[in-house]
Structure formats: C-alpha cells, structure tokens
Design an enzyme around this catalytic site. Structure first.
Site, short mmCIF file in Angstrom:
data_model
loop_
_atom_site.label_atom_id
_atom_site.label_comp_id
_atom_site.label_asym_id
_atom_site.label_seq_id
_atom_site.Cartn_x
_atom_site.Cartn_y
_atom_site.Cartn_z
NE ARG A 16 -2.28 -1.32 3.55
CZ ARG A 16 -2.71 -1.05 4.77
NH1 ARG A 16 -3.85 -0.40 4.94
NH2 ARG A 16 -2.03 -1.41 5.83
CD GLU A 17 4.64 -0.42 -1.56
OE1 GLU A 17 5.56 -1.24 -1.64
OE2 GLU A 17 3.45 -0.68 -1.88
CG LEU A 18 -0.96 5.34 -4.80
CD1 LEU A 18 -0.01 6.46 -5.23
CD2 LEU A 18 -1.74 4.82 -6.01
CE LYS A 19 -4.21 3.41 4.22
NZ LYS A 19 -5.46 4.19 4.14
CB CYS A 525 -6.47 -0.11 0.60
SG CYS A 525 -5.41 0.90 -0.45
CD GLU A 614 -19.86 -3.40 -4.68
OE1 GLU A 614 -19.17 -4.39 -4.42
OE2 GLU A 614 -19.82 -2.33 -4.03
CD GLU A 674 -23.86 10.07 -2.06
OE1 GLU A 674 -23.62 11.28 -2.22
OE2 GLU A 674 -24.45 9.39 -2.91
CG HIS A 703 -16.22 9.16 0.95
ND1 HIS A 703 -17.56 9.03 1.19
CD2 HIS A 703 -15.69 7.94 1.09
CE1 HIS A 703 -17.83 7.76 1.46
NE2 HIS A 703 -16.72 7.08 1.40
#
Length: 764
Positions: A16-19, A525, A614, A674, A703
C-alpha cells in the site's frame, strides 16, 4: 504463437505504498516531487512484474482514479476548479476529494475547499470512480502529458507498451449531465480529441492501443449502439491498431456490433462470456485478433489450467497468431502478491492466486499453447493437485449448515406487524424528537486504536488490556456524542478493522490474508476476507461491545452489523456454488447475531447493506433474480425481531432510482443513504415512488475533508422534505467516520445537530 498481455495492474503497491504516499502528501508532510517520484517507482516496479508478457499496459496507473485521469486527459474539468492557482495535480485532487495538499491549499488561498466530484461504483465492483460532469457547453481539450510521460518511462525500461484509455462511449456513459442536456450529443465534440490522441500515439511510435468499452456488456439504447458505429468509423485513419476491450459480462445483443466495428482486435471476458468466444471467432474479420480473458481478474482462486486448456486449444488451432490471452479484466480488483502471505493457512493458500500468480498462470497457458502441455507438465500437475484438494476438502462443506439451509421458509423473512404499527410502538419506546440525529456507525480510527489492535494481534497485548483500551475508546465516542447532542448513539466501532473483515474473522468458512489489499477509491484500501466454505457463527460477535456502550448512556445505542449481501459482495467469494447460496448462509449467521443483540436489550439495530446495488447484474433482464435472493437474505437477517426493535440499514454511493421498490421491499424501519455529493439528486426516486418507511439522506460528505455548514445541511434537508414527509426524515452523515479525524468530525457534527434543531424550530 499466442500473444500474452494484461489489461491493468494493481496500482497501490504490494504494501500500500501509494496509499501512504498520498496521505503524507495531502497532510503536507511530503512534497509533490516526492509523490511524483513514488509514482515513477511504483510504475517501474509493476512493469518489471509484467516483463514476461508480450504487451504491457501503460496508463493504467492513477494517483486517484483512472476515469478522473481520462477526464484530465480530455480536458474536461468542472468549472468550479478551473480558476484555482497551483498545478494540474492540485486541481486533480480538488476534483477527487474537495481539496489538494495542505501546503498547496495555503499557496492557492482556497483552504475551504470545493465540492468534490461525485463518486459511484465502477460497474458491479467495489471500486469507486469519480463521475465525469457534462453540460451543454462542455468543451474538450487534449492533454497528452500524463500518457506521454508514462510511455517515455516505460520505453526507458524496455517495456513493450500498450497504452490504455477509456473509450469515448464508455466515458460519456459513465458521466452525468449537470443540466438538461443529452450527454450523447457531446460525441461530435469529443471525437476530434480522441482522434488527436490516437494521432499522438502514432507520432510516438505506438503500435497497439487498448481502448476500454465495457458498456458493450450492458443493454444499450439504439442511439448508443449507433453512436458506436459513428465513433469508431471516425477512427479508420488512425495509424495505430486498436484493441477494443470488454469485460464483466456477456456481449449478447452487442456481439455483432463489437465484431463489426473497424478495430484490429476484440477482448472478451471468457470467465463470464466463454460461450461467445466461438461466435466471435467466426464473426470477426479474418485479420482481427481475438483476445481471450482466460484468467479471472476479479477473484483470487487458482485457475483450473487443464480445464482452461481444454477449451483454449481448439481456439488456438483455429486462430493461430490471432489468438491473444489475458486476464478477464484489469487486475486492479485483486491483491498484488500471494508470496507475502506467510501466515495464511497453507492448505487454503495453495488454492489461491493473486495478481502476480495470475500472470504466472497466463504464461503457463501460453507456453502450453505454443509448445505443448509437456513443456509445462510440472506446473500443470501441481495446479491439478491444488484444484482437486480444494474440491475434496472437508473444510469446504459443513453438513450442519446444509441442514439449516434446507429449513429456510418464507416466514423467516417476515416482521410480526406492518411498518405503521411497528413505527407507533418504536416511537413510544424510543421517544425521539423530530428530525432525529445519528451517525452511520464508525468514528475516527486513531493511531492509538490501530496500535492497540496491532499489538493484540501480534500477542504483545493480552485480551484484558486490549478490552480495556477498546472500552476507553468506546467511552470517548459515547461522551463526545452526548456532548454533541446526538439522539441515537453508536459505539464507534473502535474494535473493528473493517466492516466486512471484522465479521469474517468470527465466522467459520472464512480465511484472511495479511496483505490482500485492493483499492476501493483514492487512498482507501480494503482487504476482502476469503469466503472458502460453508458459513456458520460459532459465537456472538458484537454483543459485548454494544452492551458495554449502552451501559454508559441513557440514550438509545445502535447495534452495528454488516448485512449478508454486503459481506458477500465485499468478500472474495467461493466460485464452486451459486452466490445466492453463500448469501443465505451469511443471512442465517447474522440473524443469530441480531437476535442476540435484541435479547441483550438493544432496541435499535443497523444492518448495513452498502453493497446491495453493487451486486446487480449489468443487464437489467437479470436483475429480478438477484434482487429476489438479495432482499430475501436481508429480510431473513433482520426480521426475526419484535415490533419494538427498530431496524436500520445503510447504503452508500449507488444510484437507487431503478431499484427503489426492492429497497422498500427490504422493509427496514429506517434507511440511511448517501446524497450529499449528488446534492440530493439520488432522492429523485422518491418523486414517483412513495417510500413507506423512514429515511436519512446523508448531509455530510465524509469522503471529503470539507466541513459542511449548518445552512448547507438545512438546505439539503429542505430539499429532502419536498419528497419525503418531514416526520419520517432523519439527519445523518453519508457514511461511517472512521477515515476522518476528530478535528473534522466534531465541527461537522456540531453543525449537523444545529441544523436538526433549526429544522425542528421551523416545523413549529
């Protein structure tokens, strides 16, 4: 020789480096250059991971969302962000989340933020995209910088690059007109930009371009089908080869259309549409490529390679070099690497394949097709043994669960009385004011909470110390809510890592990964649990925490549960039985928890079904069957309680208009949804459908870091009251607050409670 390629790779990184990089940047703790360098590093690593493929996707990496990336490539920015200072990345994050990094906002003098772009689900997945916005005056202006730079990086590394773009029809279809205009009418204005983009690729020496048009697996109106012909005929003088990519379903009545468009290849999702492969091979022009999605890009089970070769080999003999193979869709929807899973049960681990392992499977298939099965005999034998072990495992099949399933009947899903009678009893018991206020369940997951959970899981903290730490967090949440003046409280869910994983960890039939993260949106994530066998509940899962929270206050305390459909849709689900069977098993297990909460004195119970819509099939003709078993599963879960027990449910970031009758059929006493990002547009469904029960339209977009004002909340609720009687309206945020900080939550909820009081005074 068969060609191998991929449609997209997970962008978040194996750890999860991008997170973490995004969150550091947004907090102002790192620079734009550092974030950009992280992107370069991740792209290089992921291209290296795919180097055995003949063609590697480029342009599938995004700092937030690939659809938002396409909006910026096409120059389609909402007017509200066009006047800001700062660079493109600042504006990108303003559209994505309402503001950019702290340092960038200070520089630009816009610390209050802007309205974030609307977010909704990507087809029938748990990935969220930022909805493109259109008006009759929308203009498009090509910006090739992102794709050009990524192509340059890839070529420096020797990557045989295949640029990936969202196709023009899918881009328009995914968007929303912000006025009364017809978004399809924008196609003539959009096509020159796409043609210019393809010309740019030609100038850069690109051979193949992947153009994603997944809407071809949906039911298209005649105007959209005609628009496909018009658009793609306009690409005939392009100078690059186009691979038209579809996924997530069958083409059905769009198969002839897809096969006759003037492109150079067609990708079909063979996991969902294998029966269409033979037809497509026959209908495609003699020189066209047929790309076969032979590996499931959305689930984590090993491919049965022998069985797959049984149907691929005849195609290979028929098509020769015109056969390409790939995963069924982008691997965005699965974790990166199974090799990291050192704690996962060895038997279950042997049944799984994450993104890197799926690429290995693809290469085994290609070698078998190109050189014969003997060339990969060892790999095929190991695969066959794993497939057989899973099929025969006693851990997968539980006779007691099968017996409970056989006892399900219609009575199990019915409340004792109709809503009107229940509502009277609940009002007398709960004694709530008009416009009652509540939250959706979770409060901020602080560093202290995460550390205590981590230490408990590692054994550094015993249960007594962990329980004490969680109780302290629960008490803090309760006291804050009392101080705010909320009417129905929640315990804050400090003990929960994730709304699905938490329950899966306590149900038999589930397994868990350490690093099985997938992107939901932006830096968010999730780590879906692995539903591998029959489901049962060995013991109560939430009663201890909820009853402790109730003991701290005289106000009603909501019991918080995740519903069976959402647990199903947000898990990696077993593929050896119908999804409906797994959902009914989950319903029986969660029903036991509902009844135990009621027995413990909890009088308000929320059963979240955030993922109900979904799971809808992409074709409307298949909706009725899904909605039948999904709604029935919820009713089995919820409806064993007494009339006095108030059942809530929650849904987020979905278009509800077309399934509102089914939502009403769930017969929850209160539903929260929502609506703030869509400015209450989601309530349009209630213009023509008289929703019979109570509803809480979300008024605080959780969010985004932006804090809603009291006046804005009052305005949103007044819009809601135009459609729903004020006596049946609740006031609440859009979703849980775990991803926010207390410094944001307190002022936002203060304004929300003040707005509710203002609404009450106006009603008098």
């Amino acid at each position: 020789m068969v060609t191998t390629h991929n449609l997209g790779f997970p962008r978040i990184g194996a750890k999860r480096e991008l997170k973490f990089g995004l969150e550091r940047y947004w907090k102002g703790e790192s620079s734009r250059d550092e974030l950009e360098a992280l992107g370069v590093e991740l792209r290089a690593r992921h291209w290296t991971n795919q180097q055995a493929l003949d063609l590697v996707p480029v342009g599938d990496f995004a700092f937030y969302d690939q659809v938002l990336d396409m909006s910026f490539t096409l120059g389609n920015l909402p007017e509200r962000v066009q006047g800001f200072h700062g660079d493109t990345l600042d504006n990108y994050f303003r559209v994505a989340r309402g503001r950019s990094a702290q340092s960038a906002e200070e520089h630009a003098g816009c610390c209050g933020g802007v309205a974030a772009g609307e977010m909704t689900k990507w087809f029938d997945t748990n990935y969220h995209y930022i909805v493109p916005e259109f008006t009759a005056n929308t203009q498009f202006n090509l910006d090739t910088s992102r794709l050009s730079e990524q192509l340059r990086e890839a070529r420096t590394l020797g990557v045989n690059a295949k640029p990936v773009i969202v196709g023009p029809l899918t881009y328009l279809w995914l968007g929303k007109a912000k006025d009364e205009s017809d978004k399809l009418a924008l196609l003539p204005r959009l096509m020159p930009v796409y043609r210019a983009l393809l010309s740019h690729f030609k100038a850069l020496g690109v051979e193949w371009v992947q153009i994603d048009e997944p809407i071809l697996v949906t039911e298209l109106e005649p105007a959209w089908r005609e628009a496909f012909k018009t658009a793609y005929e306009g690409f005939e003088q392009r100078g690059v080869k186009l691979l038209l990519v579809t996924y997530f379903g069958e083409l059905k009545d769009n198969l002839d259309l897809a096969c006759t468009l003037p492109v150079d290849g067609l990708h079909i999702d063979a996991i969902n549409a294998r029966d269409e492969l033979a037809l497509a091979a026959h209908k495609l022009p003699a020189q066209s490529v047929l790309s076969v999605g032979a590996i499931n890009g959305r689930n984590i089970w090993k491919t049965d390679l022998g069985a797959t070769l049984d149907w691929l080999e005849p195609l290979a003999r028929q098509l020769g070099e015109r056969l390409w193979i790939a995963p069924s869709c982008s691997l965005l929807h699965v974790p990166v690497d199974l090799a990291s899973e050192e704690k996962l049960d060895a038997g279950i681990r042997s049944w799984l394949a994450f993104a890197l392992q799926k690429l290995d499977e693809l290469n085994v298939l290609a070698t078998a097709l190109n050189a014969g099965r003997d060339a990969v005999a060892v790999e095929l034998a190991a695969n066959a043994a794993a497939i057989a072990a899973r099929r025969q495992s006693p851990r997968v099949n539980n006779p007691a669960v099968k017996a409970a399933m056989a006892r399900i009947d219609a009575k199990l899903g019915n409340r004792q009385s109709a809503y009107a009678e229940r509502a009277t009893k609940q009002a007398a018991l709960l004694r709530l004011p008009a416009f009652p206020t509540t939250t959706i369940g979770s409060f901020p997951q602080t560093a202290g909470i995460r550390q205590a959970r981590s230490h408990y899981k590692s054994g550094a903290l015993d249960y007594a110390a962990y329980q004490s730490a969680m109780r302290a967090e629960i008490e803090h949440s309760v006291r804050e809510q009392e101080a705010l003046g909320l009417d129905v409280l929640v315990h804050g869910e400090a003990e929960r890592n994730d709304m699905v994983e938490y329950f899966g960890e306590q149900l038999d039939g589930y397994a868990f990964s350490q690093f099985g993260w997938v992107q939901s949106y932006g830096s968010r994530c999730v780590k879906p649990p692995i539903l591998f066998g029959d489901i049962s509940r060995p013991r109560a899962m939430t009663v201890e925490w909820i009853t402790y929270a109730q003991s701290l206050t005289n106000k009603p305390m909501k019991g918080m549960l995740t519903g069976p459909v959402t647990i199903l849709n947000w898990s990696f689900v077993r593929d050896d039985q119908p999804r409906s069977m797994s959902c009914y098993q989950l319903a029986l297990a969660i029903r036991e928890e509902v009844l135990d909460l009621e027995k413990a004195g909890v009088r308000v119970i929320q059963i979240d079904e955030a993922a109900l819509r979904e799971g809808l099939p992409l074709r409307r003709a298949q909706w009725a069957e899904y909605l039948r078993w999904a709604v029935e599963s919820f009713r089995i879960t919820a409806n064993g309680v007494a009339d006095e027990t108030q059942i809530h449910t929650h849904m987020c970031y979905s278009e509800f208009n077309d399934i509102i009758a089914s939502i009403a059929g769930m017969d929850a006493d209160v539903i929260t949804i929502e609506t703030s990002r869509s400015d209450m547009e989601l309530l349009d469904a209630f213009d023509h459908f008289k929703y019979p029960n109570e509803i809480g339209p979300g008024v605080y977009d959780i969010h985004s870091p932006n804090i809603p004002t009291e006046a804005h909340i009052v305005q949103l609720m007044q819009k809601a009251a135009e459609r729903i009687p004020a006596g049946r309206l609740w006031v609440n945020p859009d979703c849980g607050l775990k991803t926010r900080q207390w410094a944001e939550v307190i002022p936002a909820l203060t304004n929300m409670v003040a707005a509710a009081k203002a609404l009450r005074s106006q009603a008098h």
